[in-house]
Write an enzyme that holds these catalytic residues in place. Sequence first.
Site, short mmCIF file in Angstrom:
data_model
loop_
_atom_site.label_atom_id
_atom_site.label_comp_id
_atom_site.label_asym_id
_atom_site.label_seq_id
_atom_site.Cartn_x
_atom_site.Cartn_y
_atom_site.Cartn_z
N LYS A 32 0.87 -1.18 0.00
CA LYS A 32 0.00 0.00 0.00
C LYS A 32 0.90 1.23 0.00
O LYS A 32 1.90 1.29 0.72
CB LYS A 32 -0.86 -0.01 1.27
CG LYS A 32 -1.73 1.23 1.47
CD LYS A 32 -2.90 1.23 0.49
CE LYS A 32 -3.90 2.33 0.81
NZ LYS A 32 -4.75 1.95 1.95
N SER A 43 0.73 5.81 -0.58
CA SER A 43 -0.03 7.01 -0.91
C SER A 43 0.10 7.27 -2.40
O SER A 43 1.18 7.10 -2.97
CB SER A 43 0.51 8.22 -0.15
OG SER A 43 0.40 8.04 1.24
N HIS A 71 -7.78 8.91 7.59
CA HIS A 71 -8.32 7.68 8.18
C HIS A 71 -9.54 7.98 9.06
O HIS A 71 -10.39 8.79 8.71
CB HIS A 71 -7.23 6.93 8.96
CG HIS A 71 -6.02 6.60 8.17
ND1 HIS A 71 -6.06 6.27 6.84
CD2 HIS A 71 -4.71 6.52 8.52
CE1 HIS A 71 -4.84 6.00 6.40
NE2 HIS A 71 -4.00 6.15 7.40
N THR A 89 -0.86 11.87 0.22
CA THR A 89 -1.81 12.64 -0.59
C THR A 89 -2.37 13.81 0.21
O THR A 89 -2.64 14.88 -0.34
CB THR A 89 -2.94 11.73 -1.08
OG1 THR A 89 -2.36 10.60 -1.76
CG2 THR A 89 -3.87 12.46 -2.03
N ALA A 90 -2.52 13.63 1.51
CA ALA A 90 -3.03 14.69 2.37
C ALA A 90 -2.14 15.94 2.29
O ALA A 90 -2.65 17.08 2.19
CB ALA A 90 -3.11 14.21 3.82
#
Length: 278
Positions: A56, A58, A149, A110-111
Amino acid sequence: MSRLSLAYSPCPNDTFIFGAIAAKLVNLKGMDMDIHLHDVEELNRACRDSRYDVSKISIAALPHLQEKYGLLYSGGALGRGCGPLVVSRPGFDLKDLVSARIAVPGIMTTAYVLVCLFAGQPLKVTPMRFDSIMPSVSRGEYDLGVIIHEGRFTYQGYGLCQLLDLGQWWEQQTGLPIPLGGIAIRRGLGQDLARKVDHLISHSLSLAQKNPRLTENYIKRHAQEMEETVIKQHIELYVNEYTNNIGEEGQRAIKTLLTMGADIGLLPHLQANLMAYP
């Protein structure tokens, strides 16, 4: 037998997706998986060193990893109404964003890219684990926090208020779903193995969707004392049609985000193919 390292976060959407693989409830078709669970920014950094075969990441980390990794079609985190939030203690104004002390869940997330896109420029921020952000802002150590999240369900418990929904802002600007995370595989493993792993993830997800109780204990074990209602909200929000298949719209959303990030000097330009196989 192919032995692969598989890494993802302990967040409920990931453990929901991969729980059947972890429990060997699916036919691994000659593969053996070494499973590792870490915070997504730790996974981003690990992939810079090619530490994991499948991981996983981003979406914003992909330009930094593009020579080594390509995306799979299943298992990703894209959607609508699920973007990061900018929160603060009462009384702060977004007009002071550029000069604010800002906590983010990592420079490769990404944030971070989204809050910079909103500001129209790279921002000076402090990266930290996502679960440390709300307590730090609540104590007044930072003016703003960009939370991800399950934070969108729990920030009010820290006495914080929402200043901006970055996912909603993104959708208003582009009309596209917000591309948060994806599953990446090392390109050196070849396209045939990438397809095989993609089908395996898709099968694991399908099993969990058909019978959620199969992965229930696994999810709870890694949910860091999260309340059951929050776990359920988390899965319902982040596991959706794009988790089954990124699709053409999802790919367009990813390319749009990465192009916008490159245009303000935040990300390298994307040179390689986005996906691990056609």
